[in-house]
Design a protein around this motif. Structure first.
Motif, PDB file in Angstrom:
ATOM      1  N   LEU A   8       0.860  -1.180   0.000  1.00 33.30           N
ATOM      2  CA  LEU A   8       0.000   0.000   0.000  1.00 33.30           C
ATOM      3  C   LEU A   8       0.893   1.225   0.000  1.00 33.30           C
ATOM      4  CD1 LEU A   8      -2.858   1.282   0.334  1.00 33.30           C
ATOM      5  CD2 LEU A   8      -2.442   1.202   2.795  1.00 33.30           C
ATOM      6  N   TYR A   9       0.658   2.126  -0.950  1.00 32.67           N
ATOM      7  CA  TYR A   9       1.410   3.380  -1.013  1.00 32.67           C
ATOM      8  C   TYR A   9       0.411   4.518  -0.915  1.00 32.67           C
ATOM      9  CZ  TYR A   9       4.420   7.120  -2.617  1.00 32.67           C
ATOM     10  OH  TYR A   9       5.139   8.291  -2.701  1.00 32.67           O
ATOM     11  N   CYS A  10       0.578   5.376   0.079  1.00 33.27           N
ATOM     12  CA  CYS A  10      -0.328   6.504   0.319  1.00 33.27           C
ATOM     13  C   CYS A  10       0.443   7.812   0.333  1.00 33.27           C
ATOM     14  CB  CYS A  10      -1.028   6.352   1.670  1.00 33.27           C
ATOM     15  SG  CYS A  10      -2.016   4.887   1.826  1.00 33.27           S
ATOM     16  N   GLN A  11      -0.273   8.876   0.019  1.00 33.77           N
ATOM     17  CA  GLN A  11       0.305  10.217   0.080  1.00 33.77           C
ATOM     18  C   GLN A  11      -0.642  11.146   0.809  1.00 33.77           C
ATOM     19  OE1 GLN A  11       0.968  11.443  -3.964  1.00 33.77           O
ATOM     20  NE2 GLN A  11       2.896  10.336  -4.108  1.00 33.77           N
ATOM     21  N   ARG A  12      -0.046  12.143   1.425  1.00 34.39           N
ATOM     22  CA  ARG A  12      -0.813  13.224   2.049  1.00 34.39           C
ATOM     23  C   ARG A  12      -0.176  14.533   1.616  1.00 34.39           C
ATOM     24  NH1 ARG A  12      -1.627  14.350   8.495  1.00 34.39           N
ATOM     25  NH2 ARG A  12      -3.003  16.131   8.258  1.00 34.39           N
ATOM     26  N   MET A  19       3.058  20.567   3.001  1.00 38.74           N
ATOM     27  CA  MET A  19       3.139  19.159   3.390  1.00 38.74           C
ATOM     28  C   MET A  19       3.038  18.279   2.153  1.00 38.74           C
ATOM     29  SD  MET A  19       0.481  16.908   5.670  1.00 38.74           S
ATOM     30  CE  MET A  19       0.491  18.054   7.019  1.00 38.74           C
ATOM     31  N   ALA A  20       4.005  17.392   2.002  1.00 38.37           N
ATOM     32  CA  ALA A  20       4.000  16.408   0.919  1.00 38.37           C
ATOM     33  C   ALA A  20       4.651  15.141   1.478  1.00 38.37           C
ATOM     34  CB  ALA A  20       4.762  16.924  -0.286  1.00 38.37           C
ATOM     35  N   ARG A  21       3.831  14.252   2.036  1.00 42.99           N
ATOM     36  CA  ARG A  21       4.344  13.066   2.718  1.00 42.99           C
ATOM     37  C   ARG A  21       3.892  11.787   2.020  1.00 42.99           C
ATOM     38  NH1 ARG A  21       2.491  14.713   8.821  1.00 42.99           N
ATOM     39  NH2 ARG A  21       3.795  16.551   9.003  1.00 42.99           N
ATOM     40  N   TYR A  22       4.678  10.724   2.219  1.00 46.86           N
ATOM     41  CA  TYR A  22       4.283   9.413   1.727  1.00 46.86           C
ATOM     42  C   TYR A  22       4.367   8.405   2.866  1.00 46.86           C
ATOM     43  CZ  TYR A  22       9.169   7.887   1.732  1.00 46.86           C
ATOM     44  OH  TYR A  22      10.433   7.559   2.121  1.00 46.86           O
ATOM     45  N   TYR A  23       3.652   7.299   2.690  1.00 45.80           N
ATOM     46  CA  TYR A  23       3.663   6.208   3.663  1.00 45.80           C
ATOM     47  C   TYR A  23       3.460   4.922   2.880  1.00 45.80           C
ATOM     48  CZ  TYR A  23       2.883   3.886   8.134  1.00 45.80           C
ATOM     49  OH  TYR A  23       2.998   3.079   9.236  1.00 45.80           O
ATOM     50  N   MET A  24       4.369   3.964   3.041  1.00 45.84           N
ATOM     51  CA  MET A  24       4.297   2.707   2.327  1.00 45.84           C
ATOM     52  C   MET A  24       4.217   1.564   3.324  1.00 45.84           C
ATOM     53  SD  MET A  24       5.841  -0.300   1.148  1.00 45.84           S
ATOM     54  CE  MET A  24       7.479  -0.089   1.747  1.00 45.84           C
ATOM     55  N   ARG A  43       9.092  12.536   3.570  1.00 46.75           N
ATOM     56  CA  ARG A  43       8.675  13.594   2.651  1.00 46.75           C
ATOM     57  C   ARG A  43       8.868  13.078   1.229  1.00 46.75           C
ATOM     58  NH1 ARG A  43       7.329  18.819   2.716  1.00 46.75           N
ATOM     59  NH2 ARG A  43       8.012  20.154   1.019  1.00 46.75           N
ATOM     60  N   ILE A  44       7.915  13.349   0.364  1.00 44.59           N
ATOM     61  CA  ILE A  44       8.005  12.890  -1.023  1.00 44.59           C
ATOM     62  C   ILE A  44       9.273  13.452  -1.654  1.00 44.59           C
ATOM     63  CG2 ILE A  44       6.921  13.014  -3.303  1.00 44.59           C
ATOM     64  CD1 ILE A  44       4.216  13.069  -1.850  1.00 44.59           C
ATOM     65  N   GLY A  45      10.064  12.579  -2.264  1.00 50.49           N
ATOM     66  CA  GLY A  45      11.311  12.969  -2.907  1.00 50.49           C
ATOM     67  C   GLY A  45      12.530  12.906  -2.011  1.00 50.49           C
ATOM     68  N   LYS A  46      12.349  12.576  -0.749  1.00 51.77           N
ATOM     69  CA  LYS A  46      13.462  12.499   0.208  1.00 51.77           C
ATOM     70  C   LYS A  46      13.522  11.116   0.831  1.00 51.77           C
ATOM     71  CE  LYS A  46      14.285  16.950   0.019  1.00 51.77           C
ATOM     72  NZ  LYS A  46      15.492  17.538  -0.465  1.00 51.77           N
ATOM     73  N   ARG A  47      14.651  10.796   1.389  1.00 51.45           N
ATOM     74  CA  ARG A  47      14.812   9.537   2.103  1.00 51.45           C
ATOM     75  C   ARG A  47      14.113   9.661   3.458  1.00 51.45           C
ATOM     76  NH1 ARG A  47      20.475   6.588   2.909  1.00 51.45           N
ATOM     77  NH2 ARG A  47      20.253   6.690   0.663  1.00 51.45           N
ATOM     78  N   GLY A  48      13.374   8.646   3.822  1.00 51.97           N
ATOM     79  CA  GLY A  48      12.631   8.682   5.073  1.00 51.97           C
ATOM     80  C   GLY A  48      13.028   7.554   6.000  1.00 51.97           C
ATOM     81  N   GLY A  49      12.141   7.235   6.899  1.00 52.83           N
ATOM     82  CA  GLY A  49      12.380   6.164   7.851  1.00 52.83           C
ATOM     83  C   GLY A  49      11.856   4.839   7.342  1.00 52.83           C
ATOM     84  N   PRO A  79      -4.606   6.488  -0.757  1.00 51.53           N
ATOM     85  CA  PRO A  79      -3.891   5.490  -1.562  1.00 51.53           C
ATOM     86  C   PRO A  79      -3.658   6.011  -2.989  1.00 51.53           C
ATOM     87  CG  PRO A  79      -5.726   4.486  -0.403  1.00 51.53           C
ATOM     88  CD  PRO A  79      -5.857   5.979  -0.226  1.00 51.53           C
ATOM     89  N   VAL A  80      -2.466   5.686  -3.517  1.00 51.18           N
ATOM     90  CA  VAL A  80      -2.101   6.102  -4.864  1.00 51.18           C
ATOM     91  C   VAL A  80      -1.761   4.850  -5.669  1.00 51.18           C
ATOM     92  CG1 VAL A  80      -0.472   7.449  -6.239  1.00 51.18           C
ATOM     93  CG2 VAL A  80      -1.160   8.264  -3.984  1.00 51.18           C
ATOM     94  N   GLY A  81      -2.511   4.562  -6.718  1.00 48.00           N
ATOM     95  CA  GLY A  81      -2.249   3.393  -7.559  1.00 48.00           C
ATOM     96  C   GLY A  81      -2.520   2.098  -6.833  1.00 48.00           C
ATOM     97  N   ASN A  82      -2.099   0.972  -7.455  1.00 49.71           N
ATOM     98  CA  ASN A  82      -2.331  -0.332  -6.836  1.00 49.71           C
ATOM     99  C   ASN A  82      -1.048  -0.980  -6.327  1.00 49.71           C
ATOM    100  OD1 ASN A  82      -1.040  -1.298  -9.095  1.00 49.71           O
ATOM    101  ND2 ASN A  82      -2.728  -2.521  -9.820  1.00 49.71           N
ATOM    102  N   CYS A  83       0.101  -0.363  -6.496  1.00 51.17           N
ATOM    103  CA  CYS A  83       1.389  -0.833  -5.959  1.00 51.17           C
ATOM    104  C   CYS A  83       1.719  -2.268  -6.361  1.00 51.17           C
ATOM    105  CB  CYS A  83       1.419  -0.735  -4.437  1.00 51.17           C
ATOM    106  SG  CYS A  83       1.390   0.926  -3.826  1.00 51.17           S
ATOM    107  N   GLY A  84       1.203  -2.727  -7.493  1.00 45.62           N
ATOM    108  CA  GLY A  84       1.529  -4.067  -7.947  1.00 45.62           C
ATOM    109  C   GLY A  84       0.666  -5.169  -7.359  1.00 45.62           C
TER     110      GLY A  84
END
Length: 87
Positions: A8-12, A19-24, A43-49, A79-84
């Motif tokens: 699952l890939y989500c964005q806020r 604010m431009a965050r992602y959560y996978m 943050r979208i485009g950056k390395r996260g945790g 959720p963004v797309g189906n992530c495969g």
């Protein structure tokens, strides 16, 4: 192989708050055959945790996956797309 190979890939995104965050989230099998819930965020485009939690059964991992997904949805992640995932 995990019985539930879900991702699952989500964005806020909120431009007014800069604010431009992602959560996978993913359920994966470890090298030792255990089932793990892997999550990454940032943050979208950056390395996260990243965090990996191992569970005794695939059912426990699936329940944890769904609980985390529910919490993120409540916080406004979309959720963004189906992530495969199989459709």
């Amino acid at each position: 192989m995990a019985l539930y190979p879900f991702k699952l890939y989500c964005q806020r995104i909120d431009a007014t708050r800069n604010m431009a965050r992602y959560y996978m989230l993913a359920i994966e099998t470890t090298l030792f055959g255990e089932t793990a819930v892997v999550r990454s965020w940032g943050r979208i485009g950056k390395r996260g945790g990243i965090k990996c939690e191992v569970f005794p059964t695939e059912g426990d991992a699936a329940r944890h996956f769904l609980e985390l997904a529910r919490r993120k949805r409540q916080k406004g992640y979309i959720p963004v797309g189906n992530c495969g995932n199989a459709t």
